[in-house]
Enzyme design. Structure first.
Site, mmCIF file in Angstrom:
data_model
loop_
_atom_site.group_PDB
_atom_site.id
_atom_site.type_symbol
_atom_site.label_atom_id
_atom_site.label_comp_id
_atom_site.label_asym_id
_atom_site.label_seq_id
_atom_site.Cartn_x
_atom_site.Cartn_y
_atom_site.Cartn_z
ATOM 1 N N LYS A 95 47.994 27.933 45.998
ATOM 2 C CA LYS A 95 49.294 28.416 46.440
ATOM 3 C C LYS A 95 49.068 29.584 47.389
ATOM 4 O O LYS A 95 48.830 30.709 46.968
ATOM 5 C CB LYS A 95 50.172 28.880 45.269
ATOM 6 C CG LYS A 95 51.614 29.185 45.722
ATOM 7 C CD LYS A 95 52.283 30.316 44.978
ATOM 8 C CE LYS A 95 51.944 31.663 45.498
ATOM 9 N NZ LYS A 95 52.474 31.972 46.876
ATOM 10 N N GLU A 148 48.600 52.727 47.607
ATOM 11 C CA GLU A 148 48.069 51.861 48.654
ATOM 12 C C GLU A 148 49.181 51.595 49.666
ATOM 13 O O GLU A 148 50.171 50.939 49.363
ATOM 14 C CB GLU A 148 47.559 50.547 48.060
ATOM 15 C CG GLU A 148 46.885 49.662 49.093
ATOM 16 C CD GLU A 148 46.367 48.362 48.503
ATOM 17 O OE1 GLU A 148 45.304 47.896 48.936
ATOM 18 O OE2 GLU A 148 47.044 47.802 47.626
ATOM 19 N N CYS A 200 42.622 45.494 51.654
ATOM 20 C CA CYS A 200 42.530 46.185 50.367
ATOM 21 C C CYS A 200 41.315 47.101 50.310
ATOM 22 O O CYS A 200 41.306 48.069 49.562
ATOM 23 C CB CYS A 200 42.496 45.174 49.225
ATOM 24 S SG CYS A 200 41.209 43.917 49.403
ATOM 25 N N GLU A 205 41.534 40.085 42.192
ATOM 26 C CA GLU A 205 41.067 40.947 43.279
ATOM 27 C C GLU A 205 42.304 41.656 43.805
ATOM 28 O O GLU A 205 43.151 41.043 44.456
ATOM 29 C CB GLU A 205 40.383 40.112 44.363
ATOM 30 C CG GLU A 205 39.490 40.938 45.273
ATOM 31 C CD GLU A 205 40.256 41.625 46.379
ATOM 32 O OE1 GLU A 205 40.515 42.843 46.235
ATOM 33 O OE2 GLU A 205 40.602 40.970 47.368
#
Length: 480
Positions: free
Chosen positions: A174, A382, A282, A249
Site C-alpha cells: 500500500k 520533526e 527522516c 522505520e
C-alpha cells in the site's frame, strides 16, 4: 489527467470493487494531475487472500530462483527509469534531475544490493561443529503488508518488496496516496518480470482505510511500515491484537556535531544535506550542533549556503529544491517556522511565506535558525521541511548530551579531524546510524533507528533477516 484506478491483485489488473476516486495533486502547481481509486475492505481481503494462497509455493521456491526474479525486476526497472522519474517528480515534487539521479537511483541501488546479499545469505545452515545434527533454517515470515511513504517512494518500496521477495514472503503493497503513480509503474515492472500470481499485490488506499485493514487483518503475518512516529504507534497497537510482527522505520531529528577541527566544507555540506529533497527525509541532519569556538563563523556560512539554494518547479532541470508534497505539510512547516521565531530563535535565512516569484505551489524558503536551544519546538519536532536549527555546544560531553536529548534515534552525524574522537562519538550517540565526515554508508549497510525512530533494519542481509523466522531443528541428517 492520468487515470490509474485499478489494483494489481493475483497477477492481474482489476477494478476496485467499490469506486472511490482520489485526486493526486501536483505540488508544483497545486492542480490535480492524476486520479486513483482508494481501496476498501473487499479489495484488501482479495489481495490478502491472493498472497496467502501464493505463499506456500513461493516459500518453497529455491532461493536461487527467487533471486533470479529479483534480477529480472532490476532489468525491467532500469528500462522504466525515465517513466519512474517523471512520475515521482510530478506527484511529490522532486526536481526532475534529482528524481532521475537520487529517487530512481535509490531503487536500483537497493535491488542490486539485495541480489548480492541474497546470494551470500545462508538460508539453511548447521548450528555448529558441536551439534552436527542440529540445523538452523531461516524461513519466510509469511504474508506481509507493506506500507510506504511519499517522500522517497522507490527507496522504500524496493527496501521492502525486494527483501521480502528473496526471503520467500508474499506481500500486499500500500503506497502513499500522495505519491501512488510510481508504485503503479513498479507493479507493471513486477508483472513484466513474470513473478508468480499472488506473490506481489498492490492496493492503493489511505492510512485509515487499506492501511488499517492490513494492520488488523488476521491473515497478514507482518507489517513493514515507514512513516511518522505517530502512525507507527497506531499501527503497533492495532497489530498487537493479532500478535503480528511489526517493523517500523519512523521519524528522526538528526544531530550534526561540528567540532572546531572539522574540515572547511563541513557546515556547507550539512546545510545542503539538510535541504536535500526539500528537507523531506527522516534521516536529515536538522539539528546542527556547533562547537562554540567556530559558532559565529558557522552561522554565517550556513546562512549564506541556505540563501544560495534555488527553489523552483519540479519539472525544470537544475540543482534547485522543489515544493513540499502538499498543503498540509506546507502549513505545518509555516507554523513551525513561526513558532521558532516566537520562541526566540534567531532567523538568519528564509522565514515564513513562499520564496520570491513563486506565488502558487507548496514552496518553502530554505530556512536557518541560530541560537536555538534544544528545548525549543523546532529542535524537538520533526519538521520535514527545509528548516535547520543551529545549537552551540562547548565540550564533547556537552555535544553528546544535547544530541542524545531527543525522543528520536535514527541518524546522527559527526564532523571532526580527530579519528579517536569520531570513534568515541560513534559509540556514544544513541542512534541506529552514524555518518562521519561526509562519508556515506556502504552498499548493503542496515538502515533503521532506535527509540521513537522505530525498530527493525532495512538493507543488505539485515533487511532480508527482517522478513525471516528462525527455525531450530534437531536430528537433522546431513546430505539426506
Amino acid at each position: 489527467m492520468i487515470e490509474k484506478r485499478q489494483f494489481y491483485i493475483n497477477g492481474a489488473w482489476v477494478n476496485p470493487l467499490a469506486a472511490k476516486d482520489h485526486k493526486v495533486i501536483n505540488p508544483s502547481t497545486e492542480e490535480p494531475c492524476a486520479v486513483i481509486s482508494l481501496g476498501g475492505q473487499a479489495d484488501t481481503d482479495a489481495a490478502v487472500a491472493a498472497a496467502k494462497a501464493a505463499f506456500p509455493a513461493w516459500m518453497a521456491t529455491p532461493a536461487a530462483e527467487r533471486i533470479a526474479f529479483a534480477e529480472k525486476i532490476l532489468e525491467a526497472y532500469k528500462a522504466r527509469a525515465e517513466d519512474m522519474a517523471q512520475a515521482i517528480s510530478l506527484e511529490m515534487g522532486a526536481p526532475i534531475d534529482m528524481a532521475r539521479e537520487q529517487q530512481v537511483g535509490a531503487g536500483s541501488w537497493h535491488i542490486a544490493n539485495f541480489i548480492a546479499a541474497a546470494r551470500d545469505f545462508a538460508f539453511d545452515e548447521p548450528l555448529g561443529d558441536h551439534a552436527p545434527n542440529d540445523r538452523i533454517i531461516h524461513e519466510a515470515v509469511g504474508v506481509v503488508g507493506m506500507i510506504t511513504p511519499w517522500n522517497w517512494p522507490m527507496n522504500q518500496v524496493t527496501l521492502k518488496v525486494i527483501a521480502g521477495l528473496v526471503a520467500g514472503c508474499t506481500m500486499i503493497l500500500k503506497p502513499s496516496e500522495e505519491s501512488p503513480l510510481n508504485a503503479v509503474i513498479f507493479a507493471e515492472i513486477v508483472d513484466a518480470a513474470g513473478l508468480p500470481k499472488g506473490v506481489f499485490n498492490l492496493v492503493n488506499g489511505d492510512g485509515v482505510g487499506v492501511g488499517s485493514q492490513l494492520t488488523a487483518h488476521p491473515d497478514v503475518d507482518m507489517i513493514s511500515f515507514t512513516g511518522s512516529s505517530r502512525a507507527g504507534r497506531i499501527i503497533s497497537k492495532s497489530a498487537a491484537d493479532t500478535l503480528k510482527r511489526v517493523s517500523l522505520e519512523l521519524g528522526g531529528k538528526g544531530a550534526n556535531l561540528i567540532f572546531a577541527d572539522a574540515d572547511d566544507k563541513a557546515v556547507k555540506r550539512g546545510v545542503i544535506r539538510c535541504m536535500n529533497n526539500t528537507g523531506q527525509s527522516c534521516n536529515a541532519p536538522t539539528r546542527m550542533l556547533v562547537q562554540r569556538e567556530i559558532y559565529d563563523q558557522a552561522v554565517e556560512i550556513a546562512a549564506e549556503t541556505a540563501n544560495a539554494i534555488p527553489v523552483g518547479p519540479a519539472n525544470e532541470a537544475g540543482r534547485h529544491i522543489g515544493p513540499v508534497v502538499n498543503e498540509v505539510q506546507f502549513n505545518k512547516i509555516q507554523d513551525l517556522i513561526q513558532q521558532g521565531i516566537d520562541e526566540g530563535a534567531r532567523l538568519v535565512a528564509g522565514g515564513t511565506g513562499r520564496p520570491d516569484g513563486l506565488n502558487r505551489g507548496f514552496y518553502v524558503k530554505p530556512t536557518v535558525f541560530a541560537d536555538v536551544t534544544n528545548e525549543m519546538t523546532i529542535a524537538r519536532e520533526e519538521i520535514f521541511g527545509p528548516v535547520l536549527s543551529i545549537i552551540p555546544f562547548d565540550t564533547e560531553e556537552d555535544g553528546i548530551r544535547i544530541a542524545n536529548d531527543t525522543p528520536y534515534g535514527l541518524t546522527n552525524y559527526v564532523q571532526t579531524g580527530d579519528p579517536a574522537r569520531a570513534n568515541r562519538l560513534a559509540r556514544a550517540l544513541r542512534s541506529g546510524m552514524v555518518e562521519m565526515n561526509g562519508q556515506s554508508r556502504g552498499a548493503g549497510s542496515p538502515f533503521g533507528g532506535m527509540k521513537q525512530s522505530g525498530h527493525g533494519r532495512e538493507g543488505g542481509k539485515w533487511g532480508i533477516e527482517d522478513f525471516l523466522e528462525v527455525k531450530s531443528v534437531s536430528g537433522w541428517t546431513p546430505g539426506a
